[in-house]
Design a protein around this motif. Structure first.
Motif, PDB file in Angstrom:
ATOM      1  N   ARG A 149      36.351 -25.097 -47.228  1.00 33.73           N
ATOM      2  CA  ARG A 149      35.009 -24.603 -46.921  1.00 33.73           C
ATOM      3  C   ARG A 149      34.699 -24.749 -45.427  1.00 33.73           C
ATOM      4  O   ARG A 149      34.086 -23.868 -44.827  1.00 33.73           O
ATOM      5  CB  ARG A 149      33.961 -25.366 -47.742  1.00 33.73           C
ATOM      6  N   ARG A 150      35.151 -25.857 -44.828  1.00 41.76           N
ATOM      7  CA  ARG A 150      34.872 -26.066 -43.395  1.00 41.76           C
ATOM      8  C   ARG A 150      35.666 -25.098 -42.538  1.00 41.76           C
ATOM      9  O   ARG A 150      35.155 -24.549 -41.568  1.00 41.76           O
ATOM     10  CB  ARG A 150      35.160 -27.516 -43.029  1.00 41.76           C
ATOM     11  N   GLU A 178      45.868 -29.628 -42.907  1.00 43.01           N
ATOM     12  CA  GLU A 178      45.582 -28.303 -42.396  1.00 43.01           C
ATOM     13  C   GLU A 178      46.872 -27.740 -41.813  1.00 43.01           C
ATOM     14  O   GLU A 178      47.569 -28.426 -41.067  1.00 43.01           O
ATOM     15  CB  GLU A 178      44.471 -28.389 -41.344  1.00 43.01           C
ATOM     16  N   ARG A 201      33.945 -21.723 -42.825  1.00 38.90           N
ATOM     17  CA  ARG A 201      32.714 -21.671 -42.015  1.00 38.90           C
ATOM     18  C   ARG A 201      33.051 -21.439 -40.537  1.00 38.90           C
ATOM     19  O   ARG A 201      32.437 -20.623 -39.867  1.00 38.90           O
ATOM     20  CB  ARG A 201      31.938 -22.987 -42.121  1.00 38.90           C
ATOM     21  N   ARG A 202      34.019 -22.198 -40.056  1.00 35.06           N
ATOM     22  CA  ARG A 202      34.405 -22.108 -38.648  1.00 35.06           C
ATOM     23  C   ARG A 202      34.890 -20.696 -38.327  1.00 35.06           C
ATOM     24  O   ARG A 202      34.497 -20.097 -37.319  1.00 35.06           O
ATOM     25  CB  ARG A 202      35.511 -23.131 -38.377  1.00 35.06           C
ATOM     26  N   VAL A 206      36.647 -29.152 -49.786  1.00 39.45           N
ATOM     27  CA  VAL A 206      35.706 -29.279 -48.668  1.00 39.45           C
ATOM     28  C   VAL A 206      36.389 -28.854 -47.364  1.00 39.45           C
ATOM     29  O   VAL A 206      35.790 -28.177 -46.524  1.00 39.45           O
ATOM     30  CB  VAL A 206      35.158 -30.715 -48.583  1.00 39.45           C
ATOM     31  N   ARG A 207      37.667 -29.191 -47.218  1.00 41.84           N
ATOM     32  CA  ARG A 207      38.396 -28.782 -46.009  1.00 41.84           C
ATOM     33  C   ARG A 207      38.433 -27.243 -45.924  1.00 41.84           C
ATOM     34  O   ARG A 207      38.188 -26.656 -44.867  1.00 41.84           O
ATOM     35  CB  ARG A 207      39.823 -29.351 -46.030  1.00 41.84           C
TER      36      ARG A 207
END
Lengths: 357, 357, 357
Positions: C329-330, C184, C333-334, C326-327
């Motif tokens: 997408r998370r 990230e 979302r956050r 997936v990272r």
């Protein structure tokens, strides 16, 4: 929408599936992929990779497995993952898809969506006459139709319609002038039969009679739940046994895709001029013209008028000619309700959930 | 969606229905079939056989009846079953379809969906000018449009739009430079009228004036609930009576098919060069080009933006030019509410149920 | 469906908008019209006249305003009504449309749908390499795709798919044989990178290497929320720095139209044969062929299988290759949840209501 699940559905004609080829088709709302393994045996899987939900039928066949088109996972005919290119050899336990019992018989692909331990191929009706018919005395086809499969079954179970919908070919007036007999047979079957003595034969048979103006005209349909129909029809000189005149035996096989779409498979054979390839081609063209140009538009128009509700719930005016179709609808309701009750009585079964996700 | 039912709707132009022909068309969500009986009189029935719900308009005309395409039941113009080929002569009491009051007048087919005893043809507006116009001074057409019928009425009730949507043909700027007068008339009608003194005539009229650069420009629309509009427009030398200049009288007739589809019928006549067949053909081509190429795309785009809700519920910015359209919408709401209240006050009436099944 | 709103979305390529032209396009469910004013500056408005809801993009440009096609109201780039032809000079206070912050940069049109005071153009990622690339070493395109934008982002964030979906062009096996690293970065970015030492280069790079059979193969993607991706890839002789071999830098820019439609913008540059116009044309043809013929059908098929639910809610089998997707997408979302919480915490803000009406 509820369907009978513990039954064999026709998924396609066997010749729709070439060696090493795949066929994607939705049966009772379940997307499925069919493929032939290295021995030529047909396999059936849910058509959805468990990784990213790519349709497997867009993939390729590698050995006895389908390789997912998107990231290369492979699944064999049982649904087990046989290869994961990304996991350093590990195959996640959840990486599997549902496999279905599938049988190739009578020139068709038969699939079972219900409880697998009940999937005995002894339950497949004997339609071997079709395989055994000479090459130039038979034909078959497929017609996707935008209508509930029971509307298509009704169409076959009430052959009086031929006199009005197909007056120049299959109809001659005889069937609607006589009263059909309906009887329930063993194994959830219904038979309807017509015998019109000394009446007008349909044009399609008249050409093969000595006196094309008068004949004993007959037809019968045996319906097997939920939508397989064997139809015999013919015409013979008045008072003579029906085998003496021209006879055709046909299959009308209805597989629900969903509540308003049906996979309509049909096949036909004939008893006369069995070596006449030209006549055979003519018959096949005529039949597809009739089914595609007259029956299909009619049942699709019915479907649009009815919408997604049960026909009998709309209080149609019932006539004597509806006796066969209504009997089939009642048998099918009873079978579906019995199956649902059995499923509910055994809540440990994953049956219902598993099938229609 | 609620509609006015005790009213005459235009179902089609009379010339859409050849002798012995049928026309299937859905009016206020009711599928209907129109046909001419042996005397040439138009009959109107619900387009659904009560037996298997086949659309009757796919059938054939036999004598004064329609024969159902599927199993041959026949129904006359009253909706009574006149022949059942399957019942050994018996006709089930329930074997009937709803018949509708229908009148051929002014070149159009008028149908009444409400309570039949109220269906007086005296309630049909007098549009006889259209029949009486010379052959080469008139035309008519039909344009199915994917929009609520009130959006199409709004379009005619606010002719200021011609200056922006049709600047090269019908618009010249005059109508949007003057304030229209709106008045409610007897019999649920609304009139809107424009008079622009000494202004620029639209190109379509300019060619028929001595001085094409200046004129008194006028227009008026009389709206009859729920969607019939008589539109007059013209231009005349400044200070002269309007009859001295070119005049056109037109009909814009909106029949709802359903909440988002309208049968748009239009007709036109003109006062000048009434024997000029070439000019007449040019006018018809121009008008269909304008309606199909400019008005229809605009109201269909509006419909897509608005969705299936009431325009006024979205709080549009209202301008003085909306006065006519808003008045019509209010009159129509009042009429529909009054009709619904009357139906509820008389619960023994089968009115509502019967109509929109 | 919730979207990130305080962010810059790509609305189109700048060359889609000729001088004095308009472009209608729906961004996160908001119909918008983009136009160039008299100085050539791009303006962005809600594409709906407040009077009768006509789409403004069907209108005309007059000076620095758009004139509504239906009744001629005009709106400048701020959304203020600048002219009302019907109100005798009066402009109703409510006669305005929402204007959006918009910037032309890096050859693209960037629009901000959230709170306008937060719309700093410093937040636009630096994609200047694309503008600076030589003419014959770059290309760009647009592909409307019937899929959720995150399915398209997933596709880029997991480049192992190239070995299976594009085996003859972009894939060579190397990327799926190595494990990608995911990290990230600051400013809501995620980087995923692959380095496959001494492996098989993809065909597209092999032709530009001395030894086309072996190379160090690399790729990296930097994802900027919510859907902007910078993708570098190349191959170099084993053990040599990546700059020595052929390198491409590409953009994959996903703008949601709605829950199941994405505006997919792509661009590419290359480090080799930068003056070769013929090669450039070949590369552009190849890429559009791959994106339109292989990626788009795959993500659209995924979308049809998934329906309008969240992918992760369907319990897919996750593999190591999904780590990057997936990272992202998370993170997304956050960000969306944080933005929604801030909006709810400040109920006087008209933010949410205003945007997605």
């Amino acid at each position: 929408m509820s369907y009978l699940l513990n039954t064999w559905y026709i998924a396609g004609w066997a010749d729709e599936l070439a060696p090493r080829a795949m066929l994607g088709r939705t049966i009772v709302e379940q997307p499925m992929v069919f493929f032939r393994d290295s021995r030529g045996a047909i396999q059936a899987l849910a058509d959805r990779c468990p990784h990213r939900f790519a349709p497997l039928h867009m993939g390729t066949i590698v050995g006895d497995s389908i390789q997912c088109p998107y990231h290369g996972l492979r699944f064999d005919g049982s649904g087990q993952c046989t290869h994961n290119p990304h996991g350093e050899g590990n195959i996640p336990k959840a990486a599997c898809v549902r496999g279905f019992a599938v049988v190739e018989r009578h020139g068709a692909i038969w699939v079972w969506l219900g409880e697998r331990h009940l999937a005995s191929d002894a339950l497949i009706p004997d339609f071997s006459f079709f395989e055994q018919a000479p090459t130039h005395a038979k034909g078959h086809g497929y017609l996707p139709t935008r209508a509930h499969y029971e509307l298509l079954s009704d169409n076959i179970m009430d052959l009086s319609h031929v006199d009005f919908l197909h007056p120049d070919t299959l109809g001659g007036g005889a069937l609607s002038r006589t009263r059909a007999a309906v009887e329930e047979l063993a194994n959830d079957r219904v038979r309807i039969s017509w015998w019109a003595a000394d009446d007008v034969p349909p044009p399609a048979f008249g050409a093969h009679l000595e006196d094309p103006s008068r004949a004993d005209v007959w037809a019968e349909v045996i319906w097997h739940a939920p939508g397989l129909m064997l139809l015999g029809s013919g015409a013979t000189a008045p008072g003579r046994p029906r085998e003496e005149g021209p006879v055709t035996w046909n299959l009308h096989l209805m597989t629900p895709q969903d509540a308003t779409n049906t996979h309509y498979f049909f096949a036909n054979t004939r008893s006369f001029e069995q070596d006449n390839a030209q006549l055979n081609a003519f018959v096949q063209d005529m039949l597809i013209g009739i089914f595609a140009g007259e029956d299909k538009p009619m049942v699709e128009a019915q479907q649009r008028q009815i919408g997604e509700v049960d026909l009998l719930g709309l209080n149609p005016v019932l006539l004597p000619v509806d006796a066969g179709a209504v009997r089939c609808r009642r048998v099918l309701r009873r079978l579906i309700e019995t199956e649902r009750a059995a499923t509910h009585a055994n809540p440990s079964s994953s049956f219902g959930k598993e099938v229609l996700r």
